[in-house]
Design a protein around this motif. Structure first.
Motif, PDB file in Angstrom:
ATOM      1  N   GLU A 109       0.833  -1.214   0.000  1.00  0.00           N
ATOM      2  CA  GLU A 109       0.000   0.000   0.000  1.00  0.00           C
ATOM      3  C   GLU A 109       0.866   1.261   0.000  1.00  0.00           C
ATOM      4  O   GLU A 109       0.524   2.254  -0.648  1.00  0.00           O
ATOM      5  N   ILE A 110       1.977   1.221   0.731  1.00  0.00           N
ATOM      6  CA  ILE A 110       2.850   2.401   0.775  1.00  0.00           C
ATOM      7  C   ILE A 110       3.467   2.648  -0.608  1.00  0.00           C
ATOM      8  O   ILE A 110       3.580   3.791  -1.058  1.00  0.00           O
ATOM      9  N   ILE A 111       3.840   1.551  -1.288  1.00  0.00           N
ATOM     10  CA  ILE A 111       4.392   1.682  -2.645  1.00  0.00           C
ATOM     11  C   ILE A 111       3.361   2.364  -3.553  1.00  0.00           C
ATOM     12  O   ILE A 111       3.656   3.321  -4.269  1.00  0.00           O
ATOM     13  N   ASP A 112       2.137   1.866  -3.493  1.00  0.00           N
ATOM     14  CA  ASP A 112       1.052   2.419  -4.310  1.00  0.00           C
ATOM     15  C   ASP A 112       0.839   3.902  -4.011  1.00  0.00           C
ATOM     16  O   ASP A 112       0.739   4.727  -4.920  1.00  0.00           O
ATOM     17  N   LEU A 113       0.811   4.256  -2.733  1.00  0.00           N
ATOM     18  CA  LEU A 113       0.564   5.652  -2.354  1.00  0.00           C
ATOM     19  C   LEU A 113       1.718   6.558  -2.777  1.00  0.00           C
ATOM     20  O   LEU A 113       1.504   7.701  -3.175  1.00  0.00           O
ATOM     21  N   LEU A 114       2.943   6.034  -2.689  1.00  0.00           N
ATOM     22  CA  LEU A 114       4.095   6.842  -3.099  1.00  0.00           C
ATOM     23  C   LEU A 114       3.982   7.244  -4.563  1.00  0.00           C
ATOM     24  O   LEU A 114       4.196   8.398  -4.926  1.00  0.00           O
ATOM     25  N   VAL A 115       3.621   6.266  -5.405  1.00  0.00           N
ATOM     26  CA  VAL A 115       3.510   6.561  -6.838  1.00  0.00           C
ATOM     27  C   VAL A 115       2.382   7.568  -7.066  1.00  0.00           C
ATOM     28  O   VAL A 115       2.552   8.571  -7.768  1.00  0.00           O
ATOM     29  N   ARG A 116       1.247   7.327  -6.436  1.00  0.00           N
ATOM     30  CA  ARG A 116       0.099   8.205  -6.684  1.00  0.00           C
ATOM     31  C   ARG A 116       0.297   9.610  -6.135  1.00  0.00           C
ATOM     32  O   ARG A 116      -0.224  10.572  -6.663  1.00  0.00           O
ATOM     33  N   LEU A 117       1.067   9.728  -5.047  1.00  0.00           N
ATOM     34  CA  LEU A 117       1.288  11.028  -4.429  1.00  0.00           C
ATOM     35  C   LEU A 117       2.306  11.878  -5.171  1.00  0.00           C
ATOM     36  O   LEU A 117       2.174  13.102  -5.233  1.00  0.00           O
ATOM     37  N   THR A 118       3.346  11.227  -5.713  1.00  0.00           N
ATOM     38  CA  THR A 118       4.481  12.025  -6.194  1.00  0.00           C
ATOM     39  C   THR A 118       4.593  12.122  -7.715  1.00  0.00           C
ATOM     40  O   THR A 118       5.259  13.021  -8.207  1.00  0.00           O
ATOM     41  N   PRO A 159       1.234  11.864 -13.979  1.00  0.00           N
ATOM     42  CA  PRO A 159       1.086  10.969 -15.136  1.00  0.00           C
ATOM     43  C   PRO A 159       1.455  11.673 -16.440  1.00  0.00           C
ATOM     44  O   PRO A 159       1.128  12.838 -16.633  1.00  0.00           O
ATOM     45  N   GLY A 160       2.165  10.944 -17.305  1.00  0.00           N
ATOM     46  CA  GLY A 160       2.540  11.499 -18.599  1.00  0.00           C
ATOM     47  C   GLY A 160       3.684  12.487 -18.524  1.00  0.00           C
ATOM     48  O   GLY A 160       4.105  13.041 -19.538  1.00  0.00           O
ATOM     49  N   HIS A 161       4.205  12.725 -17.344  1.00  0.00           N
ATOM     50  CA  HIS A 161       5.229  13.752 -17.180  1.00  0.00           C
ATOM     51  C   HIS A 161       6.443  13.211 -16.425  1.00  0.00           C
ATOM     52  O   HIS A 161       7.567  13.290 -16.905  1.00  0.00           O
ATOM     53  N   ASP A 162       6.190  12.614 -15.270  1.00  0.00           N
ATOM     54  CA  ASP A 162       7.288  12.126 -14.437  1.00  0.00           C
ATOM     55  C   ASP A 162       7.661  10.693 -14.783  1.00  0.00           C
ATOM     56  O   ASP A 162       6.906   9.979 -15.443  1.00  0.00           O
ATOM     57  N   CYS A 201      -0.708   4.054 -12.878  1.00  0.00           N
ATOM     58  CA  CYS A 201      -0.773   5.517 -12.739  1.00  0.00           C
ATOM     59  C   CYS A 201      -0.412   6.230 -14.036  1.00  0.00           C
ATOM     60  O   CYS A 201      -0.370   7.463 -14.059  1.00  0.00           O
ATOM     61  N   GLY A 202      -0.108   5.479 -15.104  1.00  0.00           N
ATOM     62  CA  GLY A 202       0.255   6.121 -16.367  1.00  0.00           C
ATOM     63  C   GLY A 202       1.605   6.811 -16.298  1.00  0.00           C
ATOM     64  O   GLY A 202       1.815   7.866 -16.909  1.00  0.00           O
ATOM     65  N   VAL A 203       2.518   6.232 -15.544  1.00  0.00           N
ATOM     66  CA  VAL A 203       3.839   6.829 -15.348  1.00  0.00           C
ATOM     67  C   VAL A 203       4.890   5.921 -15.988  1.00  0.00           C
ATOM     68  O   VAL A 203       4.805   4.696 -15.900  1.00  0.00           O
ATOM     69  N   THR A 204       5.883   6.524 -16.642  1.00  0.00           N
ATOM     70  CA  THR A 204       6.936   5.757 -17.308  1.00  0.00           C
ATOM     71  C   THR A 204       7.880   5.143 -16.290  1.00  0.00           C
ATOM     72  O   THR A 204       8.304   5.820 -15.356  1.00  0.00           O
ATOM     73  N   LEU A 205       8.198   3.864 -16.508  1.00  0.00           N
ATOM     74  CA  LEU A 205       9.187   3.197 -15.658  1.00  0.00           C
ATOM     75  C   LEU A 205      10.463   2.995 -16.468  1.00  0.00           C
ATOM     76  O   LEU A 205      10.424   2.414 -17.555  1.00  0.00           O
ATOM     77  N   ARG A 206      11.562   3.509 -15.971  1.00  0.00           N
ATOM     78  CA  ARG A 206      12.869   3.301 -16.616  1.00  0.00           C
ATOM     79  C   ARG A 206      13.595   2.205 -15.864  1.00  0.00           C
ATOM     80  O   ARG A 206      13.699   2.272 -14.639  1.00  0.00           O
TER      81      ARG A 206
END
Ligand SMILES: *Cc1c(COP(=O)(O)O)cnc(C)c1O
Length: 371
Positions: free
Chosen positions: A96-105, A108-111, A130-135
């Protein structure tokens, strides 16, 4: 219109988290009366007797809501680990903390988020959701952390860098000093998330854990769980230690009762039961050394591990999948690593002495008599 048209396009190809197989499933499939599960890195001694007593007593109270934010638990965790209570957030598992970290910080489409390949699948899944790119820079040979590559993958839009230390599924770990150096080399926006799910099993733990060094970095989040050493995987309890400003936001967005009443009571009791923790640690450390030697004797390539599991290449070179199935037929559930992109390797949790013996006996049987 198809039903799936109602689902976001970037989410349609999702597959569910691939968990270890369940014992009931395998009993039924192969008509076995006893099955040993060494697939999910659970505690080989089960749950603490003190925790079980507390849970039985607490059952009367389940009609009550827990207190929002679980202040009794975060106070106990802060005292236990010597960190400020305002920096501790409890979660429904560290997942849950992992999920919240992504959603909080992450915007989407930018970071972007950075983690090694392969990594714990929850980082991949929640980032995508969250629609966020993972490198994902590659791990070095033999699963060694290439920390410069991790830092080099970051830019000014990197919100999070995940590092699992000790790593899953390899068991590899770096000393805390290297983690601090990594944190200091990151761009200003990036937070380093150090997932210490397995750090208690490292020897000596003090050389690896960031928790005692929390004050040294202001861009770090440390994740811990009650699922492994404390034997509470089924209750779902984990926590993050993070800068106070971040903890403050996390508590504003977290569902207020995600850590339930029983989990909170169990966590508090688990911290008290030092005898159980000592016994668990001793069992894992002794078992890890013994199992490493035994597997090596049986012709396996065993990767050095600081965690409560071993990753290994089975002796029948080409066919880890065959070994996996042959173990299942003999009532032993280990973890195949195809979902990590490592089809030639297997991971086995350290069990108690009897379980470890059953596992090595089955492997020996497979080696001598075939699948
Ligand atoms: C097991 C594990 C966790 C713990 O997850 P919970 O949600 O607390 O059960 C976290 N990170 C990694 C890498 C793990 O393997």
């Amino acid at each position: 219109m198809q039903s799936s048209d109602r689902i976001r396009e970037d989410v349609r190809e999702f597959t569910p988290y691939a968990p270890g197989l369940s014992m009931e499933e395998i009993k039924e499939r192969y008509g076995l009366s006893r099955v040993v599960k060494l697939a999910s890195n659970e505690n080989p001694l089960g749950a603490s007797p003190l925790v079980k007593r507390v849970l039985a007593r607490k059952a009367d109270m389940v009609f009550r809501y827990p207190r929002a934010g679980n202040p009794a638990l975060t106070a106990a965790l802060a005292a236990f680990h010597g960190v400020p209570q305002a920096c501790v957030v409890a979660g429904n598992g560290s997942d849950e903390i992992i999920d919240l970290l992504v959603r909080l910080t992450c915007r989407p489409g930018h970071d972007n988020v950075v983690a090694f390949s392969p990594c714990f699948s929850i980082y991949v899944q929640q980032t995508k959701l969250c629609g966020v790119t993972l490198r994902q820079p590659a791990l070095g040979p033999d699963f060694v952390f290439d920390l410069p590559a991790l830092a080099a993958a970051c830019d000014e839009n990197t919100a999070l860098v995940f590092l699992t230390n000790p790593d899953n599924p390899s068991g590899y770990a770096v000393p805390a000093e290297q983690v601090i150096a990594l944190a200091r080399s990151l761009p200003p926006r990036a937070l380093l998330v150090v997932d210490e799910a397995y750090v208690d099993f490292a020897e000596p733990m003090e050389d690896y854990s960031m928790l005692a060094r929390f004050g040294q970095c202001d861009n770090m989040v440390i994740l811990r769980t009650f699922s492994k050493l404390y034997g509470l995987a089924g209750l779902r309890l984990g926590f993050g230690v993070m800068p106070e400003w971040l903890a403050d936001y996390m508590l504003r967005v977290r569902l207020p009762f995600s850590v339930n009443l029983m989990a909170e009571a169990a966590g508090l009791a688990a911290l008290e039961d030092t005898a159980f923790v000592e016994a668990s640690l001793a069992t894992v450390r002794k078992g890890r050394a013994a199992l490493t030697a035994k597997l090596t004797d049986l012709g396996c390539r065993v990767y050095p591990s600081q965690a409560n599991f071993l990753m290994f290449r089975p002796p029948l070179e080409t066919d880890a999948a065959g070994v996996f199935e042959a173990l299942l037929r003999r009532g032993l559930i280990v973890r195949g690593l195809k979902s990590y992109g490592l089809p030639e390797l297997l991971r086995v949790s350290i069990g108690n002495d009897e379980e470890n013996d059953m596992f090595t006996a089955a492997l020996k049987d497979i080696r001598e008599n075939g699948f």
